[in-house]
Design a protein around this motif. Structure first.
Motif, PDB file in Angstrom:
ATOM      1  N   LEU A  82       2.306  -2.320   3.759  1.00 36.36           N
ATOM      2  CA  LEU A  82       2.413  -1.139   3.532  1.00 36.36           C
ATOM      3  C   LEU A  82       2.958   0.111   3.625  1.00 36.36           C
ATOM      4  O   LEU A  82       4.797  -0.301   5.106  1.00 36.36           O
ATOM      5  CB  LEU A  82       0.964   0.643   4.229  1.00 36.36           C
ATOM      6  N   ARG A 110      -5.424   2.980   6.635  1.00 33.25           N
ATOM      7  CA  ARG A 110      -4.389   2.217   5.495  1.00 33.25           C
ATOM      8  C   ARG A 110      -4.375   0.720   6.907  1.00 33.25           C
ATOM      9  O   ARG A 110      -4.009  -0.110   5.714  1.00 33.25           O
ATOM     10  CB  ARG A 110      -3.184   3.011   5.352  1.00 33.25           C
ATOM     11  N   LYS A 155      -7.133  -2.185   5.775  1.00 32.48           N
ATOM     12  CA  LYS A 155      -7.320  -2.717   4.598  1.00 32.48           C
ATOM     13  C   LYS A 155      -6.110  -3.851   4.626  1.00 32.48           C
ATOM     14  O   LYS A 155      -6.221  -5.253   3.817  1.00 32.48           O
ATOM     15  CB  LYS A 155      -6.548  -1.460   3.467  1.00 32.48           C
ATOM     16  N   GLY A 172       0.677  -1.073  -0.096  1.00 31.07           N
ATOM     17  CA  GLY A 172      -0.136   0.212  -0.415  1.00 31.07           C
ATOM     18  C   GLY A 172       0.811   1.421   0.213  1.00 31.07           C
ATOM     19  O   GLY A 172       1.594   1.273   0.714  1.00 31.07           O
ATOM     20  N   MET A 215      -3.314  -6.105   1.193  1.00 30.26           N
ATOM     21  CA  MET A 215      -2.290  -6.556   0.640  1.00 30.26           C
ATOM     22  C   MET A 215      -1.571  -7.008   1.839  1.00 30.26           C
ATOM     23  O   MET A 215      -1.796  -7.712   2.803  1.00 30.26           O
ATOM     24  CB  MET A 215      -2.083  -4.488   1.380  1.00 30.26           C
ATOM     25  N   GLU A 218      -0.870  -1.206  -4.339  1.00 29.69           N
ATOM     26  CA  GLU A 218      -2.536  -0.654  -3.830  1.00 29.69           C
ATOM     27  C   GLU A 218      -2.081   0.966  -4.123  1.00 29.69           C
ATOM     28  O   GLU A 218      -1.982   1.713  -2.555  1.00 29.69           O
ATOM     29  CB  GLU A 218      -2.738  -1.394  -2.741  1.00 29.69           C
ATOM     30  N   ASN A 219      -2.882   2.025  -4.556  1.00 29.60           N
ATOM     31  CA  ASN A 219      -3.194   3.275  -3.905  1.00 29.60           C
ATOM     32  C   ASN A 219      -3.826   3.121  -2.946  1.00 29.60           C
ATOM     33  O   ASN A 219      -5.184   3.040  -3.146  1.00 29.60           O
ATOM     34  CB  ASN A 219      -3.854   4.116  -4.877  1.00 29.60           C
ATOM     35  N   ASP A 220      -3.448   4.515  -2.097  1.00 25.55           N
ATOM     36  CA  ASP A 220      -4.373   4.273  -0.787  1.00 25.55           C
ATOM     37  C   ASP A 220      -4.735   6.356  -0.327  1.00 25.55           C
ATOM     38  O   ASP A 220      -3.541   6.911  -1.127  1.00 25.55           O
ATOM     39  CB  ASP A 220      -3.625   4.407   0.498  1.00 25.55           C
TER      40      ASP A 220
END
Length: 282
Positions: free
Chosen positions: A202, A190, A193, A159, A199, A181-183
């Protein structure tokens, strides 16, 4: 975020040395005085003759309900001391990071928090470095993985904050060696997720080298955002080896500079010589 008691001061010192998740919302720095508005994040003040405030674009940080969070004590102190040193007035304008960067490209203000990349340097003039941040990976404590070099990320999903650079090599290998994974920059979201298995880890910025302190602060933020009513359990860990080290700068579109970066560089140099920057970013 003013600190008036011993307890608050201790908390701020610990917080300051822990993870710094880019920037938080708006303040106005005027002759060394910081004022914060949690309502609009837009500030105005009478400008001195011939020296109007400089619009300073920063990354917006909000809570889970969309309410603006105050800027970190370290960042507020940086802006205040730089204003005192240079005589510049800063009108702080927070945006989601990608939009803040686009606004800088369009010449709408001075950007803070950017690291140089080849693409950015074609459009923006960068100041001298303000400080250096480590780029670290956060995982679930029961799902850590060995990480020593970027090739260890093969096949992983990580992320990232949309529009953020995590170092030239990391950026180059994203979407090829590993998936991103764009946050948004909302850390609790985040982390949620991550708990949902979307993911493997991050990526965060921090100027602290103490991953245990960083992990403690991350777990505390998550527990406050999503209270379970049970005894707190450390769910998140920070991998010991950083992804990269990235210098953080001010930046402005070349055509909009008019000596501003030179003024800032002179201020930063003086603050460095006086030990101010070392105190803000220990």
């Amino acid at each position: 975020m003013p600190c008036k008691t011993t307890q608050d001061s201790t908390h701020t010192t610990s917080w300051r040395r822990a993870a710094r998740f880019v920037l938080r919302s708006g303040i106005l720095i005027l002759s060394g005085i910081a004022a914060f508005s949690a309502v609009t994040g837009i500030y105005s003040a009478p400008a001195s003759a011939g020296n109007p405030p400089v619009t300073l674009l920063i990354s917006e940080e909000v809570d889970l309900h969309g309410r603006p969070l105050p800027t970190s004590p370290a960042t507020a102190q940086l802006f205040q001391r730089l204003s005192e040193t240079t005589g510049l007035q800063f009108r702080i304008q927070p945006y989601p990071w990608k939009r803040a960067l686009e606004q800088a490209y369009e010449g709408e203000g001075l950007l803070f928090g950017a690291s140089p990349t080849p693409e950015r340097e074609r459009k923006l003039l960068f100041s001298d470095p303000v400080y250096t941040e480590r780029v670290s990976i956060v995982t679930l404590c029961d799902k850590t993985f060995p990480f020593r070099q970027l090739r260890d990320l093969k096949g992983k999903t990580l992320g990232v904050v949309n529009g953020t650079s995590y170092g030239t090599e990391f950026d180059r290998l994203s979407h090829s060696l590993f998936t991103v994974e764009n946050d948004t920059s909302r850390l609790p979201g985040r982390l949620m997720k991550l708990t949902q298995g979307r993911m493997d880890g991050l990526v965060i910025y921090t100027y602290s080298h103490d991953q245990q302190t960083i992990a403690k602060q991350i777990n505390l933020q998550f527990q406050r955002a999503f209270p379970s009513g049970q005894s707190p359990v450390a769910r998140f860990c920070v991998l010991p080896n950083p992804v990269s080290s990235v210098s953080i700068h001010f930046a402005i579109r070349y055509e909009s500079d008019r000596g501003l970066i030179q003024n800032i560089n002179q201020g930063l140099k003086k603050m460095q010589q006086q030990g101010v920057l070392q105190q803000i970013y220990p």
